[in-house]
Design an enzyme around this catalytic site. Structure first.
Site, PDB file in Angstrom:
ATOM      1  N   GLU A 102      19.183   7.627 -11.086  1.00  0.00           N
ATOM      2  CA  GLU A 102      18.251   8.360 -11.838  1.00  0.00           C
ATOM      3  C   GLU A 102      17.214   7.368 -12.611  1.00  0.00           C
ATOM      4  OE1 GLU A 102      19.811  11.843 -13.932  1.00  0.00           O
ATOM      5  OE2 GLU A 102      18.573  11.612 -15.574  1.00  0.00           O
ATOM      6  N   ASP A 104      14.518   7.631 -15.749  1.00  0.00           N
ATOM      7  CA  ASP A 104      14.179   8.661 -16.531  1.00  0.00           C
ATOM      8  C   ASP A 104      13.137   8.214 -17.420  1.00  0.00           C
ATOM      9  OD1 ASP A 104      16.017  10.540 -16.466  1.00  0.00           O
ATOM     10  OD2 ASP A 104      17.437   9.645 -17.529  1.00  0.00           O
ATOM     11  N   GLU A 106      11.701  10.390 -20.890  1.00  0.00           N
ATOM     12  CA  GLU A 106      11.841  11.388 -21.747  1.00  0.00           C
ATOM     13  C   GLU A 106      10.889  11.284 -22.785  1.00  0.00           C
ATOM     14  OE1 GLU A 106      15.922  12.541 -22.768  1.00  0.00           O
ATOM     15  OE2 GLU A 106      16.314  13.079 -20.888  1.00  0.00           O
TER      16      GLU A 106
END
Ligand code: NAG
Length: 291
Positions: A102, A104, A106
């Protein structure tokens, strides 16, 4: 004189038509599917705009129709304006299974006037714990800004408006697993996580301000599409320069500047968290930055 004007106009026209080509290349209906939110995610404006809504009942989200194995992915986002405390807008690449990879981004909302936090992480084979957080040098809620992920076999670079903010290098040579074998889909969602998102959970979502809205446009993927076990990047002509791109000196300097000025958390310096010593990749990263 006349011919000079003529030249200027033709150049302006050329640039104009080029931009039209670039922007029409983004078609949310073609590239994405809405995955949850019961009507709270909407594709608008001739498929050029996607909006996610969050209210007391639910957030919403979407994912790419394609899986990618390496890519340079750009998206423009306009984040939840005003009092966005407790909201999280996530934008990430992720594979499937229990040993997933993953990458990411955010965006953690905040009270009006207080800065958003950009949270980044990299998981390889199900293990993350590699958080770095930043504040931004602009207000991400008044306009669209470009957030990009460069993912190739050598490194992963996070960019904001073309400025690198983080690099995660392939350090398999010293035993750090690197995401390079599992295809990933692009996902995005808007939800409330007011138990931790803003000031560690102290500031809650103010539901009287709902619905909260995040907007997306100008998606662009220079990427290898993975389908039934084969990559679209097989012939040399389909391989872009990005696939072997490494940061040059100028980008390394920019990265260093951004990290010095805007980084607010780095797992590689969190001694409380790693009293027994930092993860292996941390020593290499700091060497690199010192250069
Ligand atoms: C919210 O604002 C506070 C005060 O400026 C800041 O410390 C914090 O990093 C900001 N972001 C979040 C997600 O709490």
């Amino acid at each position: 004189m006349a011919s000079r004007y003529c030249l200027v106009f033709s150049i302006a026209f050329l640039i104009g038509s080029l931009m039209a080509v670039i922007s029409s290349a983004s078609n949310f209906n073609q590239d994405f599917e809405i995955t949850w939110g019961d009507g709270r995610a909407k594709i608008l404006n001739n498929n050029e705009l996607l909006v996610l809504f969050l209210d007391r009942i639910s957030g919403s989200g979407f994912q790419s129709k394609y899986e990618y194995l390496f890519g340079k992915i750009d998206m423009q986002l306009k984040l939840v304006p005003g009092n966005s405390a407790g909201t999280v807008t996530a934008y990430y690449l992720s594979s499937k299974g229990s040993a997933w990879d993953e990458i990411d981004f955010e965006f953690l909302g905040n009270l009006s006037g207080d800065p958003y936090t950009i949270h980044t992480n990299v998981y390889s084979q199900g293990k993350g714990d590699r958080e770095q957080q930043f504040h931004l040098w602009f207000d991400p809620t008044t306009d669209f800004h470009t957030y990009s992920i460069l993912w190739n076999p050598r490194s992963i670079v996070f960019y904001v408006d073309g400025t690198p903010i983080r690099e995660f290098k392939n350090l398999e040579s010293i035993g750090v697993p690197f995401p390079k074998d599992q295809p990933m889909r692009l996902h995005s969602s808007l939800w409330s996580a007011d138990d931790w998102a803003t000031r560690g959970g102290l500031v809650k979502t103010d539901w009287t301000k709902a619905p909260f809205i995040a907007s997306y446009r100008n998606f662009n993927a220079n990427a290898c599409i993975w389908s039934s076990g084969t990559s679209s990047c097989t012939s040399p002509s389909t391989k872009g320069e990005w696939l072997s791109q490494e940061m040059d000196l100028a980008s390394k300097q920019k990265l260093k500047m951004v990290q010095e000025k805007f980084m607010i958390y780095n797992y590689c310096t969190d001694t409380k968290r790693f009293p027994q010593g930092f993860p292996k990749e941390c020593s290499r990263v700091s060497e690199e930055i010192r250069k």
